[in-house]
Design an enzyme around this catalytic site. Structure first.
Site, mmCIF file in Angstrom:
data_model
loop_
_atom_site.group_PDB
_atom_site.id
_atom_site.type_symbol
_atom_site.label_atom_id
_atom_site.label_comp_id
_atom_site.label_asym_id
_atom_site.label_seq_id
_atom_site.Cartn_x
_atom_site.Cartn_y
_atom_site.Cartn_z
ATOM 1 C CB CYS A 68 -64.772 -40.447 55.357
ATOM 2 S SG CYS A 68 -65.163 -41.451 53.881
ATOM 3 C CG HIS A 107 -68.094 -38.576 53.328
ATOM 4 N ND1 HIS A 107 -66.790 -38.563 53.765
ATOM 5 C CD2 HIS A 107 -68.804 -37.866 54.257
ATOM 6 C CE1 HIS A 107 -66.716 -37.870 54.895
ATOM 7 N NE2 HIS A 107 -67.914 -37.442 55.215
ATOM 8 C CG ASP A 122 -68.132 -36.242 58.339
ATOM 9 O OD1 ASP A 122 -67.173 -37.029 58.473
ATOM 10 O OD2 ASP A 122 -68.461 -35.752 57.243
#
Length: 289
Positions: A68, A107, A122
């Site tokens: 991420c 994250h 995302d």
């Protein structure tokens, strides 16, 4: 760093002169289908640097993927370069093994504001919890996508992402414990709208690739979104999912690879060639799909 070189990397040939939702969605979908979500560096003796140029070189020039903090950091640069209004956010991922969220942010995700509406972008969650479209930041509204139905629920300033998954049909029983997995609503992560700086993720980036109890240390992962589902290599297990294969059910095919098949599979399925020797691992039962 060159935006056109990035577009070549993700095979994007669309327009980019206007920072609107259509452009955002198109670039995002090209990214998640070209750039794997992976932590292979940890398992071939490399460190994951939280540095934009290093991330660019890894993903764009070496044609690798990332987790991420790499995927979304690169996407933030791309979208800012194109004139989008971007804010970094931090989230705490839900850990089903312990039925709780992480204690600290682990994250990175992006908030994009378009025409007075906020969207969560995302591109770095991977597996079956990877969204395929930007999600409007509204509470309690189902947002159906090809992977399933996603929704945000807001409580006292905390936002929760959930996904309603379809039933899953797993035909090859020799490598699976269940024939049909039922429809389930699964928590994914929680976050607030507190703006973050990339420095807020530096400790997390180091911890997740070195801590003995980190899932990323105990499990090698490489997943890529496809036109109709995902493909993933988790340890020695090759997983291929086709969404909504029939009767509101996802097809999940699983095969265990031999050591000598790993390098070829990474190249053919994920377009990844590693510089150093890769050692697969999967010593945690934490479910990924």
């Amino acid at each position: 760093m060159d935006i056109k070189e990035y577009f070549t990397r993700i095979s994007y040939r669309g327009s980019y002169g206007k920072p609107d939702l259509a452009t955002l969605t198109d670039i995002f979908q090209h990214h998640i289908r070209a750039v794997p979500y992976e932590n292979l560096s940890i398992h071939c003796g490399e460190s994951i640097e939280l540095d934009l140029e290093a991330t660019y070189n890894k993903i764009v020039r070496k044609k690798r993927g990332g987790w991420c903090m790499e995927n979304n950091y690169l996407l933030s640069w791309v979208l800012k370069t194109l004139g989008f209004n971007i804010t970094l956010l931090g989230s705490k991922v839900y850990v089903p093994e312990y039925d709780r969220y992480a204690d600290q942010i682990n994250h990175l995700l992006l908030k994009v504001v378009l025409d007075d509406k906020s969207y969560i972008v995302d591109g770095g969650f991977g597996m079956v919890y990877q969204t395929w479209q930007p999600m409007e930041l509204i509470s309690g509204t189902d947002q159906p996508q090809t992977p399933g139905v996603f929704r945000f629920v807001e409580e006292s300033g905390v936002w929760y992402l959930e996904k309603v998954k379809r039933k899953q049909w797993v035909p090859n029983q020799s490598v699976s414990t269940s024939q049909t997995l039922e429809i389930v609503c699964r928590r994914v992560y929680l976050f607030t709208l507190q703006p973050r700086d990339i420095e807020d993720f530096r400790a997390c980036n180091a911890h997740l690739q070195t801590a003995p109890d980190s899932m990323f240390v105990k499990k090698s992962i490489c997943s890529l979104q496809t036109a109709d589902g995902i493909q993933a290599l988790v340890g020695w297990k090759l997983i291929e999912v086709k969404y909504n294969y029939k009767d509101n059910m996802d097809l999940v095919e699983i095969r265990i690879l031999a050591d000598e098949e790993i390098e070829k599979t990474l190249k053919e399925k994920f377009n990844i060639t590693l510089d150093k020797k890769f050692v697969p691992i999967n010593t945690t039962r934490s479910p990924l799909f």
